[in-house]
Design an enzyme around this catalytic site. Structure first.
Site, PDB file in Angstrom:
ATOM      1  N   TYR A  12     131.490 -19.595  31.552  1.00  0.00           N
ATOM      2  CA  TYR A  12     132.690 -19.823  30.370  1.00  0.00           C
ATOM      3  C   TYR A  12     133.517 -20.919  31.090  1.00  0.00           C
ATOM      4  CZ  TYR A  12     136.765 -19.067  27.427  1.00  0.00           C
ATOM      5  OH  TYR A  12     137.739 -19.529  26.512  1.00  0.00           O
ATOM      6  N   ASP A  23     133.295 -24.970  38.472  1.00  0.00           N
ATOM      7  CA  ASP A  23     134.512 -24.449  37.991  1.00  0.00           C
ATOM      8  C   ASP A  23     134.912 -23.162  38.782  1.00  0.00           C
ATOM      9  OD1 ASP A  23     135.002 -23.179  34.481  1.00  0.00           O
ATOM     10  OD2 ASP A  23     136.318 -23.181  36.429  1.00  0.00           O
ATOM     11  N   LYS A  70     144.377 -19.979  37.111  1.00  0.00           N
ATOM     12  CA  LYS A  70     144.727 -18.773  37.442  1.00  0.00           C
ATOM     13  C   LYS A  70     145.606 -18.537  38.829  1.00  0.00           C
ATOM     14  CE  LYS A  70     140.834 -17.028  34.801  1.00  0.00           C
ATOM     15  NZ  LYS A  70     141.082 -16.254  33.900  1.00  0.00           N
TER      16      LYS A  70
HETATM   17  P1  KE4 Z   1     142.205 -20.806  30.748  1.00  0.00           P
HETATM   18  O1  KE4 Z   1     142.164 -22.244  29.847  1.00  0.00           O
HETATM   19  O2  KE4 Z   1     142.316 -19.523  29.975  1.00  0.00           O
HETATM   20  O3  KE4 Z   1     143.506 -20.924  31.548  1.00  0.00           O
HETATM   21  O4  KE4 Z   1     140.788 -21.020  31.760  1.00  0.00           O
HETATM   22  C1  KE4 Z   1     139.666 -21.022  30.961  1.00  0.00           C
HETATM   23  C2  KE4 Z   1     138.615 -20.816  31.889  1.00  0.00           C
HETATM   24  C3  KE4 Z   1     138.056 -21.614  32.905  1.00  0.00           C
HETATM   25  N1  KE4 Z   1     136.846 -21.428  33.640  1.00  0.00           N
HETATM   26  C4  KE4 Z   1     136.669 -20.088  34.038  1.00  0.00           C
HETATM   27  C5  KE4 Z   1     135.723 -19.852  35.012  1.00  0.00           C
HETATM   28  C6  KE4 Z   1     137.479 -19.072  33.463  1.00  0.00           C
HETATM   29  O5  KE4 Z   1     137.154 -17.815  33.730  1.00  0.00           O
HETATM   30  C7  KE4 Z   1     138.467 -19.424  32.408  1.00  0.00           C
HETATM   31  C8  KE4 Z   1     139.258 -18.279  31.882  1.00  0.00           C
HETATM   32  N2  KE4 Z   1     138.708 -16.914  31.883  1.00  0.00           N
HETATM   33  C9  KE4 Z   1     138.899 -15.898  30.918  1.00  0.00           C
HETATM   34  C10 KE4 Z   1     138.488 -14.647  31.139  1.00  0.00           C
HETATM   35  N3  KE4 Z   1     137.047 -14.675  31.387  1.00  0.00           N
HETATM   36  C11 KE4 Z   1     140.487 -16.016  30.617  1.00  0.00           C
HETATM   37  C12 KE4 Z   1     140.918 -14.915  29.657  1.00  0.00           C
HETATM   38  C13 KE4 Z   1     141.249 -15.481  28.100  1.00  0.00           C
HETATM   39  O6  KE4 Z   1     140.313 -15.843  27.650  1.00  0.00           O
HETATM   40  O7  KE4 Z   1     142.246 -14.791  27.574  1.00  0.00           O
END
Ligand code: KE4
Length: 427
Positions: free
Chosen positions: A144, A239, A267
């Site tokens: 993801y 990523d 994060k």
């Molecule tokens: P954000 O746009 O949510 O800051 O990051 C996206 C993203 C990109 N790459 C990786 C590997 C990630 O894990 C994420 C976001 N992770 C999710 C949890 N699996 C965020 C939680 C959510 O979607 O509310």
């Protein structure tokens, strides 16, 4: 536990917020219940609207390596706020955060700060397409990368949790421009490049996936990706929005000795405030506006509050032994859970890299997305609720990662293990 105030708030929230939340995974739909509403966090714990306190292993989905409301972050943000929340004009703190990030991650010579992980990955693949003048993107099934149109194809985390790994609303042309391969399968990558390598701008993946649960790269896998992408003139993008500053201060590049062309972060580098970043060699990054033609921008990119939180967090995290302490807490938890499951005769498959980990309710090894989706999600749900009712909050989906922080002491971990002993007896 009483949840009446959270229930009232959730009912009210649904009148104005879609699904009552601002990010789907928070809705607890996968575990068939309503979410609790947080009111405060302190160290390893979070408190809800009914004054229930939980040991927190989600930690805002990864950012809070220092735990909730750490004094160094609190003080840094307050000091920045006294001087103003935003300028839209360059500030020294952006240089400091950029230099801090680059000081730990060798492949980064130049970096661009953005406001989320999604922005980072979206921009990185645009840059890769601009640099290579190729359209195709190769991603890994179950990874993801945020809600980027090109990457919401066979995506993990929420899309998998909700059964829409490829989201509606993505134009067919986007889906056709995104190829997917299983994780840990070098042969599939070789085949993709043999067939269409001359069209593939980049391969993007979580080097250590945390969005189909946590899965460990097999020996030689990441190096193999590096060799194949280099052979075909495609960029390799790690990523590390989730794994960055959790599996090592230098990320996967340090832990596995494989250097990507671009890395995306988020994060932890924001310490709980909105920060994302992407970076790589000066040669690649110079294609980015205003030096080059590939455009990307953001009103609040590098804003004073977020950069202050990020600088404070990375500075604290870089102190000797801190990252190791956070990892040791995760190791203690995992070892304890392994013993408890064994005594209870419940089959689980555990993974851990650094301070991110997963306990799959699965009697077989989990090496990729297909394996992960054979896990017993009903048993996971019962475990989740059993632990929550005893005051221990884990991610409300089998397809997420668990995290520890500097605040997760042995005593706190052992309290979680005591609860797990009771819960496993009920599974
Ligand atoms: P954000 O746009 O949510 O800051 O990051 C996206 C993203 C990109 N790459 C990786 C590997 C990630 O894990 C994420 C976001 N992770 C999710 C949890 N699996 C965020 C939680 C959510 O979607 O509310």
């Amino acid at each position: 536990m009483n949840h009446s105030n959270s229930t009232d708030l959730f009912n009210k929230a649904q009148n104005i917020l879609v699904g009552g939340v601002n990010s789907p995974v928070r809705a607890f739909k996968a575990v068939g219940s309503n979410p609790f509403f947080a009111t405060s966090g302190q160290g390893a714990t979070v408190t809800d609207a009914d004054n229930n306190t939980y040991t927190d292993y989600v930690l805002s989905w990864g950012p809070l390596v220092l735990g909730h409301a750490h004094p160094v972050v609190h003080d840094a943000v307050h000091a920045a706020l006294d001087n103003g929340a935003s300028f839209g004009i360059p500030t020294e703190a952006e240089i400091t955060l950029g230099e801090l990030i680059a000081s730990h991650i060798n492949c980064i010579e130049k970096v661009r700060l953005v406001n989320s992980g999604t922005e980072a990955t979206m921009s990185a693949i645009r840059l890769a397409r601009g640099v290579t003048k190729r359209d195709l993107v190769l991603k890994v099934e179950g990874c993801y990368h945020g809600h980027v149109d090109s990457l919401l194809v066979n995506a993990g985390s929420g899309p998998t949790t909700f059964g829409t790994p490829t989201s509606p609303g993505i134009p067919a042309s986007f889906v056709e421009s995104t190829l997917t391969v299983p994780y840990n399968d070098l042969e599939a990558v070789r085949e993709a490049f043999t067939e269409r390598g001359h069209e593939i701008s980049c391969m993007i993946l979580e080097p250590v996936p945390g969005n189909m649960g946590v899965i460990v790269p097999e020996e030689g896998y990441l190096q193999g990706l590096r060799d194949i992408t280099k052979e075909h003139g495609s960029l390799l993008i790690f990523d590390e929005v989730m794994s960055g500053f959790r599996i090592a201060m230098g990320g996967a590049e340090e832990r596995y000795g494989v250097s990507p062309d671009l890395i995306t972060l988020g994060k932890v580098i924001g310490g709980g405030l909105p920060v994302g970043a992407y970076g790589g060699s000066a040669e690649i990054m110079q294609h980015l506006s205003p030096e080059g033609p590939v455009y990307q921008a953001g009103t609040l990119s590098g804003n004073p509050l977020a950069t202050a939180a990020g600088i404070a967090t990375l500075t604290e995290l870089a102190k000797p032994g801190v990252l190791q302490q956070i990892e040791a807490a995760q190791t203690r938890l995992g070892a304890g859970l392994g013993e408890i499951a064994k005594e209870a005769g419940i089959p689980i498959y555990q993974t851990q890299v650094g301070s991110m980990a997963c306990m799959f309710f699965n009697q077989n090894p989990v090496k990729n997305y297909q394996d992960a989706t054979t896990s017993d999600t009903e048993r996971f749900t019962n475990y989740f609720h059993g632990m929550l009712e005893r005051g221990h909050y884990f991610a409300p989906s089998q397809y997420e990662a668990g995290f520890t922080s500097i605040a997760h002491t042995d005593e706190i971990i052992d309290g979680t293990l005591d609860a797990a002993k009771e819960v496993f007896a009920t599974l």
